[in-house]
Design a protein around this motif. Structure first.
Motif, PDB file in Angstrom:
ATOM      1  N   SER A  45     -66.684 -21.214  51.599  1.00  0.00           N
ATOM      2  CA  SER A  45     -67.371 -20.182  50.815  1.00  0.00           C
ATOM      3  C   SER A  45     -68.615 -19.630  51.497  1.00  0.00           C
ATOM      4  N   THR A  46     -69.141 -20.384  52.441  1.00  0.00           N
ATOM      5  CA  THR A  46     -70.357 -19.983  53.149  1.00  0.00           C
ATOM      6  C   THR A  46     -70.424 -20.766  54.450  1.00  0.00           C
ATOM      7  N   SER A  47     -71.481 -20.592  55.224  1.00  0.00           N
ATOM      8  CA  SER A  47     -71.575 -21.324  56.490  1.00  0.00           C
ATOM      9  C   SER A  47     -71.982 -22.771  56.256  1.00  0.00           C
ATOM     10  N   HIS A  48     -71.599 -23.630  57.186  1.00  0.00           N
ATOM     11  CA  HIS A  48     -71.890 -25.052  57.106  1.00  0.00           C
ATOM     12  C   HIS A  48     -73.213 -25.334  57.798  1.00  0.00           C
ATOM     13  N   GLY A  49     -74.156 -25.862  57.039  1.00  0.00           N
ATOM     14  CA  GLY A  49     -75.438 -26.213  57.631  1.00  0.00           C
ATOM     15  C   GLY A  49     -76.590 -26.054  56.648  1.00  0.00           C
ATOM     16  N   LEU A  50     -77.717 -26.619  56.997  1.00  0.00           N
ATOM     17  CA  LEU A  50     -78.901 -26.566  56.145  1.00  0.00           C
ATOM     18  C   LEU A  50     -79.391 -25.132  55.971  1.00  0.00           C
ATOM     19  N   GLN A  51     -79.609 -24.741  54.731  1.00  0.00           N
ATOM     20  CA  GLN A  51     -80.179 -23.429  54.408  1.00  0.00           C
ATOM     21  C   GLN A  51     -81.612 -23.628  53.899  1.00  0.00           C
ATOM     22  N   THR A  52     -82.471 -22.692  54.188  1.00  0.00           N
ATOM     23  CA  THR A  52     -83.876 -22.823  53.789  1.00  0.00           C
ATOM     24  C   THR A  52     -84.256 -21.889  52.646  1.00  0.00           C
ATOM     25  N   LYS A  53     -83.254 -21.148  52.126  1.00  0.00           N
ATOM     26  CA  LYS A  53     -83.495 -20.275  50.985  1.00  0.00           C
ATOM     27  C   LYS A  53     -82.424 -20.519  49.926  1.00  0.00           C
ATOM     28  N   PRO A  54     -82.758 -20.308  48.652  1.00  0.00           N
ATOM     29  CA  PRO A  54     -81.752 -20.477  47.606  1.00  0.00           C
ATOM     30  C   PRO A  54     -80.705 -19.374  47.690  1.00  0.00           C
ATOM     31  N   PRO A  55     -79.497 -19.638  47.187  1.00  0.00           N
ATOM     32  CA  PRO A  55     -78.461 -18.605  47.212  1.00  0.00           C
ATOM     33  C   PRO A  55     -78.789 -17.491  46.228  1.00  0.00           C
ATOM     34  N   THR A  56     -78.255 -16.325  46.479  1.00  0.00           N
ATOM     35  CA  THR A  56     -78.448 -15.196  45.581  1.00  0.00           C
ATOM     36  C   THR A  56     -77.146 -14.890  44.852  1.00  0.00           C
ATOM     37  N   ARG A  57     -77.239 -14.149  43.765  1.00  0.00           N
ATOM     38  CA  ARG A  57     -76.040 -13.747  43.043  1.00  0.00           C
ATOM     39  C   ARG A  57     -75.177 -12.847  43.912  1.00  0.00           C
TER      40      ARG A  57
END
Length: 247
Positions: free
Chosen positions: A58-70
Motif C-alpha cells: 500500500s505504500t513504501s517500506h521504511g520509517l516515515q517521519t510524517k503522519p499519513p494523509t487522507r
C-alpha cells in the motif's frame, strides 16, 4: 517420476515497495513505478504457479517521519483497486501486510487494513497478518485475528525478536487458538531474520542488527515443529471445550 519422499512446495511472493515506487505518492512517476513493480510481481507469481502476493503493497517500506494523509490513503486505495483487477485476471490475490509503525505509516493494525480494503471496493484484496508486527501494534492479537477473520489471506508467524519461535515474548498459544477458532486453514509461513543472511537494504529497513541464528535448516525444522504442535494443541483444546460431557 517423483521420488517417494518428494513434498510439493507452494509459492507465495512477499515484497515491500521501495521509496521510488510508493503507490501512495503524489508524484505520478513514483506511483507509476510502484504499479509496474506490482504488476511484474503478479506476473512472476503466476508464472511460478503461485496464487498470492503479500507484503507492504500500500505504500513504501521504511520509517516515515510524517503522519499519513487522507489523500495518501485515497491514492493508495484507488491504485490498488486497479492492480487487484490485474491480479484477479492472473489468478493471484493481493494480501496487504499490516506492519509496525517503524516500517510504514499507513496500515499498522488489522482494523486499519479492513477499513482500507473496504475503501478499495475490491474482492481480491486480503490481509497479510504478521505476529511480529501484531505483537507491537495490536491491543489483543487474538481478538484482532478473530475480528479480521473473513479477510485474512496470509499469515506470517514470527517471534518478538525475529529468531527461534518460542524464545521470545509472543503468546503463540493465544494466536494458534484464534486461528483455530476462525477455522483458518490457509498458508502459515515462518519469517525470521538474522544479520548474517538478510539483504543489506532490508536489514536497514527492518533494523536487523544482530545475528540471531546461522543454521537455516535447524531454524526451519524447529519452526515447522513449533507451528505444527501449536496448531494441533489449539485444535485439541477447541475439541475439549466444545464437546458436551453429559453423564
Amino acid at each position: 517420476m517423483k521420488p517417494a519422499n518428494c513434498v510439493a512446495i507452494g509459492v507465495a511472493i512477499s515484497i515491500g515497495l521501495p521509496a521510488d515506487g510508493d503507490i501512495s505518492s503524489s508524484d505520478k512517476a513514483v506511483a507509476t513505478r510502484g504499479v509496474e513493480i506490482l504488476n511484474r510481481t503478479i506476473a512472476l507469481t503466476r508464472d511460478l504457479g503461485g496464487q498470492k502476493v503479500g507484503g507492504i503493497l500500500s505504500t513504501s517500506h521504511g520509517l516515515q517521519t510524517k503522519p499519513p494523509t487522507r489523500d495518501q490513503w485515497n491514492r493508495s486505495a484507488a491504485t490498488l483497486a486497479r492492480v487487484a483487477e490485474t491480479a484477479k485476471a492472473a489468478g493471484v490475490t493481493l494480501n496487504l501486510e499490516i506492519v509496525n509503525r517503524f516500517e510504514s505509516n499507513l496500515l499498522n493494525t488489522a482494523a486499519q487494513g479492513l477499513a482500507f480494503i473496504e475503501d478499495t471496493g475490491s474482492d481480491n484484496i486480503f490481509l497479510h497478518l504478521d505476529t511480529f508486527h501484531m505483537n507491537i501494534e495490536e491491543a489483543d492479537v487474538g481478538l484482532a485475528i478473530r475480528h479480521a477473520a473473513k479477510k485474512i489471506g496470509y499469515v506470517h508467524i514470527g517471534e518478538s525478536h525475529r529468531g527461534f519461535l518460542g524464545t521470545g515474548s509472543i503468546d503463540f498459544a493465544a494466536i494458534f487458538d484464534a486461528l483455530t477458532a476462525i477455522g483458518y486453514n490457509d498458508d502459515l509461513s515462518f519469517e525470521s531474520f538474522s544479520s548474517e543472511i538478510v539483504d543489506e537494504n532490508l536489514s536497514r529497513n527492518t533494523a536487523i542488527w544482530r545475528n540471531l541464528w546461522a543454521d537455516s535448516m535447524e531454524l526451519a525444522r524447529h519452526a515447522r515443529r513449533f507451528i505444527a504442535v501449536g496448531m494441533e494443541t489449539a485444535r485439541l483444546k477447541a475439541e475439549l471445550v466444545s464437546v458436551s460431557q453429559r453423564p
